[in-house]
Design a protein around this motif. Structure first.
Motif, short mmCIF file in Angstrom:
data_model
loop_
_atom_site.label_atom_id
_atom_site.label_comp_id
_atom_site.label_asym_id
_atom_site.label_seq_id
_atom_site.Cartn_x
_atom_site.Cartn_y
_atom_site.Cartn_z
N MET A 52 3.18 0.26 8.06
CA MET A 52 1.99 1.11 7.92
C MET A 52 2.27 2.56 8.30
SD MET A 52 -0.88 -1.32 9.52
CE MET A 52 -1.53 -2.70 8.63
N SER A 53 3.54 2.92 8.42
CA SER A 53 3.94 4.28 8.79
C SER A 53 3.33 4.71 10.11
CB SER A 53 3.55 5.27 7.68
OG SER A 53 4.21 4.92 6.49
N ARG A 54 3.35 3.80 11.08
CA ARG A 54 2.95 4.15 12.45
C ARG A 54 4.18 3.93 13.35
NH1 ARG A 54 0.04 0.58 14.70
NH2 ARG A 54 -0.22 -1.01 13.10
N TYR A 55 4.05 4.26 14.62
CA TYR A 55 5.19 4.08 15.51
C TYR A 55 5.19 2.72 16.21
CZ TYR A 55 6.48 8.95 15.03
OH TYR A 55 6.89 10.14 14.53
N GLY A 56 4.00 2.15 16.42
CA GLY A 56 3.94 0.95 17.25
C GLY A 56 4.05 1.37 18.70
N PRO A 57 4.17 0.42 19.64
CA PRO A 57 4.25 0.82 21.06
C PRO A 57 5.52 1.61 21.35
CG PRO A 57 4.64 -1.54 20.80
CD PRO A 57 4.22 -1.03 19.46
N THR A 58 5.36 2.72 22.06
CA THR A 58 6.53 3.55 22.39
C THR A 58 6.56 3.97 23.85
OG1 THR A 58 5.27 5.47 21.71
CG2 THR A 58 6.77 4.57 20.08
N GLU A 59 5.41 3.95 24.51
CA GLU A 59 5.30 4.61 25.81
C GLU A 59 5.81 3.77 26.98
OE1 GLU A 59 4.35 7.75 26.15
OE2 GLU A 59 4.09 7.91 23.99
N VAL A 60 5.50 2.45 26.97
CA VAL A 60 5.81 1.63 28.15
C VAL A 60 7.20 1.01 28.00
CG1 VAL A 60 4.89 -0.17 29.67
CG2 VAL A 60 3.34 1.08 28.16
N GLY A 61 8.14 1.45 28.80
CA GLY A 61 9.51 0.93 28.72
C GLY A 61 10.26 1.52 27.53
N LYS A 62 11.53 1.13 27.40
CA LYS A 62 12.36 1.63 26.31
C LYS A 62 11.85 1.06 24.99
CE LYS A 62 16.36 3.76 25.31
NZ LYS A 62 16.50 5.21 25.52
N PHE A 63 11.53 1.89 24.03
CA PHE A 63 10.99 1.50 22.71
C PHE A 63 9.72 0.64 22.84
CE2 PHE A 63 15.68 1.70 22.01
CZ PHE A 63 15.68 2.91 21.33
N GLY A 64 9.02 0.78 23.92
CA GLY A 64 7.77 0.02 24.10
C GLY A 64 7.98 -1.44 24.42
N THR A 65 9.16 -1.79 24.92
CA THR A 65 9.46 -3.21 25.17
C THR A 65 8.62 -3.80 26.30
OG1 THR A 65 11.34 -2.37 26.42
CG2 THR A 65 11.82 -3.35 24.28
N LEU A 66 8.16 -2.96 27.22
CA LEU A 66 7.38 -3.48 28.35
C LEU A 66 5.88 -3.50 28.06
CD1 LEU A 66 9.27 -1.85 31.36
CD2 LEU A 66 9.52 -4.14 30.44
N GLN A 67 5.51 -3.11 26.84
CA GLN A 67 4.10 -3.10 26.46
C GLN A 67 3.48 -4.50 26.57
OE1 GLN A 67 2.14 -0.36 25.46
NE2 GLN A 67 0.52 -1.88 25.69
N LEU A 68 4.29 -5.52 26.24
CA LEU A 68 3.79 -6.90 26.27
C LEU A 68 3.45 -7.31 27.70
CD1 LEU A 68 6.56 -8.34 23.95
CD2 LEU A 68 4.28 -7.63 23.30
N ILE A 69 4.30 -6.88 28.65
CA ILE A 69 4.04 -7.20 30.06
C ILE A 69 2.75 -6.50 30.49
CG2 ILE A 69 5.02 -7.14 32.40
CD1 ILE A 69 6.79 -8.69 30.46
N ALA A 70 2.61 -5.24 30.07
CA ALA A 70 1.40 -4.48 30.42
C ALA A 70 0.15 -5.16 29.86
CB ALA A 70 1.52 -3.05 29.87
N ASP A 71 0.26 -5.66 28.61
CA ASP A 71 -0.87 -6.36 27.99
C ASP A 71 -1.22 -7.63 28.77
OD1 ASP A 71 -1.18 -4.51 26.05
OD2 ASP A 71 -0.13 -5.62 24.48
N ALA A 72 -0.17 -8.37 29.15
CA ALA A 72 -0.39 -9.63 29.87
C ALA A 72 -1.08 -9.35 31.20
CB ALA A 72 0.94 -10.34 30.11
N VAL A 73 -0.62 -8.32 31.92
CA VAL A 73 -1.24 -7.96 33.21
C VAL A 73 -2.69 -7.57 32.99
CG1 VAL A 73 -1.17 -6.29 35.10
CG2 VAL A 73 0.95 -7.31 34.27
#
Lengths: 353, 175
Positions: A52-73
């Motif tokens: 969809m020409s978006r970036y997806g998660p980028t802020e939390v962790g390297k390449f947004g890899t920690l975004q899932l942990i943030a969501d779970a918390v």
């Protein structure tokens, strides 16, 4: 030498105790699926965003890899609430049962064999295999078949109109598409003369992959699986513009996390079953271990499902039902009738062992 | 031993769910309890090394038939009507008592004289099943016939009561 004897003793002990074997496969499946679900979630976000020409998660962790942990918390610390009109007992039980049933369908998938094959060859890996039992394919689909009930109970127990309509839609869809799903895998059962997933994969070691040998069944199975997993273009049960979020609209916090998790576990299980039935399971060139092959193929199949989700619009409910009843069921039924002839011809030409 | 204990727990859950299924006033909960019963029966089949039958039970009865029940139930009334059947079942505890005593006596009779190879008295599900379905099969068939007859009688009573209530309401025409 001592270590060798001890390991053999452990293997024999595990082999003799059927309940320990099932516990073993449960632990292995739990670890693999937990990792697999996290990877699935990450792939879904990044891949979908890229299309969809978006970036997806980028802020939390390297390449947004920690975004899932943030969501779970975030889900875990949210307030635990129940709607006033809900039937509290069933409402609270549904997420738990949903995760349990999704995990149970993994019992039949031979992840344990792939783990066992990492051990030295002097210890026969087959002794570990707990998922090597006769109707293992039926076990997987037996637990898959319980999902409509859980959805129906969840939609009803929440006490809302959207949830109830979502529940009905979901149950109708799941039941409709179970028929082509079963008819499709039956053609593989006819080819291998076995209901054991382990043996079905072993047969493909000396044959062409069943995705080629039973191509129509492969296509019908994939489409029916998409509908069973309620993913776009068959996500009518969660149609945002019509039903807010479908049967799980009233779930929040930890309960929603469980419902969400169960969806991804089912997606992982469904992809792994498709890989085992049609794409040779753990089979692949030697340098890469079977565990990695099975995992890799499963993730690739899941990525294709995400690709379909991003590329196609949602179908209407009449189109969805028409596709199931008028196209998939006749095609899979006709193919099932033709399968014995195909098997005969394939055996004559050495394409089937 | 652990397997036998697990088996008896499943049997207990089945019996409790059956009683709950009959006496509960909420019809959706009744369907849920029926689902538990069917799931427990599937588990019992699995304990008897009949995994294929267990999965058929799970897919066809627990997975599909209950969904049809639920579709019918959820789209109609949530509360079950107070019928003669419910009065029969809920208020005449004598029925429960008679069936419970009969079942207890039957299992007691089946368990009598069964000893393990080591000598101590221990009753496994297999031994009870053999005793019930081989030695006492006449009594089991009689009980099964009784339960079947009572089910048919219950259906007859409910239909008669419904016909009666329809006629008192004016021909049973509902808007």
């Amino acid at each position: 030498m001592n270590t060798q004897i001890t390991l053999t003793g452990i293997i024999v002990f595990i082999e003799r105790n059927v309940y320990l074997r099932f516990l073993l496969v449960a632990i292995v499946a739990f670890i693999i699926v937990s990792i697999g679900s996290l990877i699935e979630l990450y792939i879904e976000r990044k891949f979908w965003a890229r299309i969809m020409s978006r970036y997806g998660p980028t802020e939390v962790g390297k390449f947004g890899t920690l975004q899932l942990i943030a969501d779970a918390v975030k889900f875990l610390v949210k307030e635990d609430f129940s709607p006033a009109a809900a039937d509290k007992t069933i409402y609270n039980l549904v997420p738990v049962f949903s995760v349990t049933v999704s995990f149970a369908s993994l019992l039949a998938i031979p992840f344990d064999y792939t783990v066992a094959s990492l051990f030295p060859s002097s210890l026969h890996p087959l002794t570990f295999v707990a998922s090597n039992f006769d109707p293992s394919l039926l076990v997987a689909f037996g637990f898959f078949a319980l999902e409509p009930l859980i959805v129906l109970f969840g939609g009803w127990a929440a006490g809302g109109k959207y949830t109830l309509i979502g529940g009905f839609r979901s149950a109708a869809q799941l039941i409709s598409y179970e028929i082509p799903l079963v008819l499709s895998f039956l053609s593989v059962v006819v080819l291998t003369q076995s209901l054991n997933l382990f043996q079905i994969i072993q047969t493909q070691a000396h044959s062409w992959p069943f995705a080629v040998l039973a191509f129509p069944a492969f296509i019908t199975f994939t489409v029916a699986l998409l509908a069973e997993l309620e993913r776009t273009p068959f996500d009518l049960t969660e149609a945002d513009t019509e039903l807010v979020s479908g049967w799980n609209t009233e779930y929040g916090g930890t309960k929603f996390l469980l419902v969400y998790l169960s969806e991804y576990i089912r997606a992982f299980a469904g992809s792994a079953i498709l890989v085992s039935l049609f794409l040779g399971g753990w089979l692949g060139p030697a340098p890469i271990p079977p565990l990695i092959w099975l995992f890799l193929k499963t993730i690739i199949v899941f990525t294709v499902l995400v690709w379909i989700r991003a590329a196609y619009p949602r179908v209407r409910i009449d189109q969805m039902l028409a596709l199931g009843w008028r196209i998939l069921i006749p095609v899979s039924a006709v193919w099932l009738v033709l399968t014995p002839f195909v098997a005969h011809v394939a055996m004559m030409h050495g394409a089937l062992a | 031993m652990i397997v036998d204990v697990a088996y008896y727990i499943i049997v207990l859950v089945t019996l409790l769910s059956v009683v709950g299924f009959v006496v509960t006033k909420d019809i959706v909960r009744a369907a849920g309890l029926l689902l538990v019963v069917l799931g427990c029966v599937a588990a019992a089949f699995a304990f008897m090394n009949s995994l294929l039958l267990a999965m058929i039970q799970l897919m066809v009865y627990a997975g599909a038939v209950i969904v049809i029940f639920l579709f019918g139930v959820m789209l109609t009334r949530r509360e079950a009507p107070t019928s003669r059947l419910r009065q029969l079942v809920c208020h005449e505890n004598l029925t429960y008592l008679v069936f419970a005593v009969l079942l207890f006596l039957l299992i007691l009779r089946a368990s009598m004289g069964l000893t393990s190879p080591l000598g101590y008295i221990y009753v496994s599900p297999q031994l009870v099943a053999t005793s019930l379905y081989v030695e006492l099969r006449g009594v089991v068939y009689a009980l099964a016939a009784l339960i079947g007859a009572s089910s048919i009688g219950a259906i007859y009573v409910v239909r008669r009561d419904k016909k009666h209530s329809d006629s008192t309401r004016g021909g049973g025409v509902q808007k």
